[in-house]
Scaffold this active site. Structure first.
Site, mmCIF file in Angstrom:
data_model
loop_
_atom_site.group_PDB
_atom_site.id
_atom_site.type_symbol
_atom_site.label_atom_id
_atom_site.label_comp_id
_atom_site.label_asym_id
_atom_site.label_seq_id
_atom_site.Cartn_x
_atom_site.Cartn_y
_atom_site.Cartn_z
ATOM 1 N N CYS A 5 10.376 21.422 11.907
ATOM 2 C CA CYS A 5 9.955 22.664 13.042
ATOM 3 C C CYS A 5 11.015 23.919 12.061
ATOM 4 C CB CYS A 5 9.747 21.992 14.333
ATOM 5 S SG CYS A 5 8.787 21.626 14.859
ATOM 6 N N HIS A 62 9.961 29.935 17.337
ATOM 7 C CA HIS A 62 9.024 28.061 17.826
ATOM 8 C C HIS A 62 8.333 28.417 18.833
ATOM 9 C CE1 HIS A 62 7.851 24.851 16.884
ATOM 10 N NE2 HIS A 62 9.049 23.985 16.555
ATOM 11 N N ASN A 77 1.922 22.797 19.379
ATOM 12 C CA ASN A 77 3.442 22.843 18.668
ATOM 13 C C ASN A 77 2.889 22.456 17.614
ATOM 14 O OD1 ASN A 77 5.885 22.753 16.644
ATOM 15 N ND2 ASN A 77 6.955 21.033 18.868
HETATM 16 O O1 UT7 Z 1 9.323 21.551 17.749
HETATM 17 C C1 UT7 Z 1 10.622 20.145 17.718
HETATM 18 C C2 UT7 Z 1 12.096 20.506 18.635
HETATM 19 N N1 UT7 Z 1 10.652 19.612 19.841
HETATM 20 C C3 UT7 Z 1 11.329 20.097 20.931
HETATM 21 O O2 UT7 Z 1 11.372 21.246 21.209
HETATM 22 C C4 UT7 Z 1 10.383 19.301 22.423
HETATM 23 C C5 UT7 Z 1 11.672 19.401 23.560
HETATM 24 N N2 UT7 Z 1 11.340 18.587 24.424
HETATM 25 C C6 UT7 Z 1 10.038 18.968 25.755
HETATM 26 O O3 UT7 Z 1 9.697 19.647 25.222
HETATM 27 C C7 UT7 Z 1 10.477 18.446 26.857
HETATM 28 O O4 UT7 Z 1 11.522 17.515 26.876
HETATM 29 C C8 UT7 Z 1 9.057 17.637 26.718
HETATM 30 C C9 UT7 Z 1 8.221 18.278 27.255
HETATM 31 C C10 UT7 Z 1 8.509 16.201 25.786
HETATM 32 C C11 UT7 Z 1 8.528 16.297 28.083
HETATM 33 O O5 UT7 Z 1 8.964 17.256 29.255
HETATM 34 P P1 UT7 Z 1 10.397 16.824 30.705
HETATM 35 O O6 UT7 Z 1 10.549 17.412 31.155
HETATM 36 O O7 UT7 Z 1 11.911 16.447 29.360
HETATM 37 O O8 UT7 Z 1 9.973 15.391 30.541
HETATM 38 P P2 UT7 Z 1 10.811 14.029 30.084
HETATM 39 O O9 UT7 Z 1 10.503 13.492 29.126
HETATM 40 O O10 UT7 Z 1 12.421 13.544 31.063
HETATM 41 O O11 UT7 Z 1 9.913 12.827 30.954
HETATM 42 C C12 UT7 Z 1 9.161 12.945 32.192
HETATM 43 C C13 UT7 Z 1 8.256 11.982 33.123
HETATM 44 C C14 UT7 Z 1 8.777 11.118 32.548
HETATM 45 O O12 UT7 Z 1 8.102 9.873 33.570
HETATM 46 P P3 UT7 Z 1 9.389 9.116 34.760
HETATM 47 O O13 UT7 Z 1 9.838 7.927 33.870
HETATM 48 O O14 UT7 Z 1 10.137 10.022 35.550
HETATM 49 O O15 UT7 Z 1 8.469 8.491 35.688
HETATM 50 C C15 UT7 Z 1 7.044 10.498 31.451
HETATM 51 O O16 UT7 Z 1 6.995 9.254 30.703
HETATM 52 O O17 UT7 Z 1 6.909 12.593 32.569
HETATM 53 C C16 UT7 Z 1 6.751 11.012 31.686
HETATM 54 N N3 UT7 Z 1 5.298 11.694 30.871
HETATM 55 C C17 UT7 Z 1 4.396 12.353 30.870
HETATM 56 N N4 UT7 Z 1 3.490 12.760 32.087
HETATM 57 C C18 UT7 Z 1 2.269 12.521 32.436
HETATM 58 C C19 UT7 Z 1 6.186 11.968 29.618
HETATM 59 N N5 UT7 Z 1 4.902 12.611 28.734
HETATM 60 C C20 UT7 Z 1 4.488 12.648 29.429
HETATM 61 C C21 UT7 Z 1 2.401 13.045 30.084
HETATM 62 N N6 UT7 Z 1 2.025 13.095 30.628
HETATM 63 N N7 UT7 Z 1 1.966 13.622 28.611
#
Ligand code: UT7
Length: 322
Positions: free
Chosen positions: A115, A249, A279
């Site tokens: 990225c 980005h 992204n």
């Molecule tokens: O470009 C390269 C660099 N990449 C980035 O910068 C990405 C950085 N990270 C992010 O943007 C965020 O961490 C995400 C958008 C990927 C995830 O958001 P988050 O608020 O950090 O969520 P999380 O990974 O902590 O997950 C929270 C909950 C989990 O469920 P439990 O364990 O709390 O029950 C996940 O399983 O959200 C769940 N979850 C989803 N739920 C519905 C993860 N993906 C999804 C989804 N739909 N697509």
């Protein structure tokens, strides 16, 4: 005294016509439009057609940038293409772009920093132009990133899209305050297990799929990006108040907002395309830059700050005046 600088002559972009909405994704994995928008700001992403490869997207963006720059393809003697999703393992996808454009001289090669790739490509091209090795560069970020997604993994498949963006950089001796001013690029290989692809030519012999511990990446992103921005500003006499436009980005609206807030940059200076593009990895910065140039928000003379963070980890920041 005039010095040799890399001037941005024009920008261009290409997005495939097929759009995948959050509602479409909610029929494929356990997710919802509400979750995706709330956690990422993404509403939709573009998907390349089956018969399109990364060099097709890159070539279209490059042609658009050359047209907007008023620069002939015959003048191009350097193509630096940032991509994580090359057409083939070799040769470099940049050489396919070179052939498709009909560029007959100079050199073309790929840069791989996921990225952050576009900022690494800009830093590379800028250095080579300033050294006098080349005179006119196409710097391109292009991805068919959706080809390396695991469509059953809701933690990653909702985030990414395909597209390409390009800028034409030209060397010029000038004492005007224009062009690429500063860049700072860094990597930390010890964090590769937080964002990677679980396949490769010499390991599994397969392409593999993106794997990410999103919340860990998120945490590091704000810190690393802020540090890179501090570096580029410290290298110059410029301050955050001098920035006309922030073109980050486009990974997640919450990261964009977090960094802008930490820097004290007002939201109306932040260019955001994440809602419509998702992204697009190395393509996201030139796509966002072109969007704001095309709709006349960013104009000649404006000071632009850009940043990125991606797999590796890799990260960086760039400061340039149009
Ligand atoms: O470009 C390269 C660099 N990449 C980035 O910068 C990405 C950085 N990270 C992010 O943007 C965020 O961490 C995400 C958008 C990927 C995830 O958001 P988050 O608020 O950090 O969520 P999380 O990974 O902590 O997950 C929270 C909950 C989990 O469920 P439990 O364990 O709390 O029950 C996940 O399983 O959200 C769940 N979850 C989803 N739920 C519905 C993860 N993906 C999804 C989804 N739909 N697509």
């Amino acid at each position: 005294m005039s010095t040799r600088k890399s001037i941005i002559r024009g920008t261009g972009a290409y997005l495939p016509s097929r759009i995948l909405s959050n509602d479409d994704l909610s029929k494929m994995v356990d997710t919802s439009d509400e979750w995706i928008q709330e956690r990422t700001g993404i509403k939709q992403r573009h998907i390349a057609a089956e018969d399109q490869v990364t060099s097709d997207l890159a070539t279209a963006a490059a042609l658009d940038a050359l047209k907007n720059a008023g620069v002939s393809v015959d003048d191009v003697d350097l193509i630096v293409l940032a991509t994580t999703t090359p057409d083939q393992t070799f040769p470099a996808t940049a050489t396919a772009v070179q052939a498709k454009l009909g560029v007959k001289s100079g050199a073309a090669f790929d840069v791989q920093a996921v990225c952050s790739g576009f900022l690494f490509a800009m830093a590379t091209a800028d250095s080579m132009l300033k050294q006098g090795l080349f005179s006119t560069a196409l710097v391109i970020g292009a991805e068919t990133f959706t080809r390396i997604l695991d469509w059953s993994d809701r933690g990653t498949c909702v985030l990414f899209g395909d597209g390409a963006g390009a800028v034409v950089l030209q060397a010029e001796e000038t004492d005007d305050d224009v062009g690429v001013i500063a860049h700072h690029i860094r990597t930390d290989g010890t964090k590769s297990d937080l964002l990677y692809v679980d396949g490769g030519v010499s390991s599994t012999g397969t392409i593999g799929h993106v794997r990410m511990q999103g919340n860990q990446v998120f945490r590091h992103a704000v810190t690393n990006i802020s540090s890179a921005i501090k570096h580029v500003l410290d290298e110059t006499e410029l301050t955050i108040e001098d920035i006309d436009w922030f073109v980050p980005h486009q990974a997640n609206q919450r990261i964009l907002n977090g960094v802008a807030k930490k820097l004290g940059l007002p939201e109306d200076k932040v260019v955001s395309t994440v809602a419509l593009h998702g992204n697009t990895s190395a393509a996201s910065i030139p796509l966002a830059l072109h969007t704001a140039v095309a709709d006349k928000r960013i104009n000649k003379g404006d000071l632009v700050l850009s940043e990125a963070m991606g797999g590796g980890f890799s990260w960086g920041a760039s400061l340039f005046r149009l």
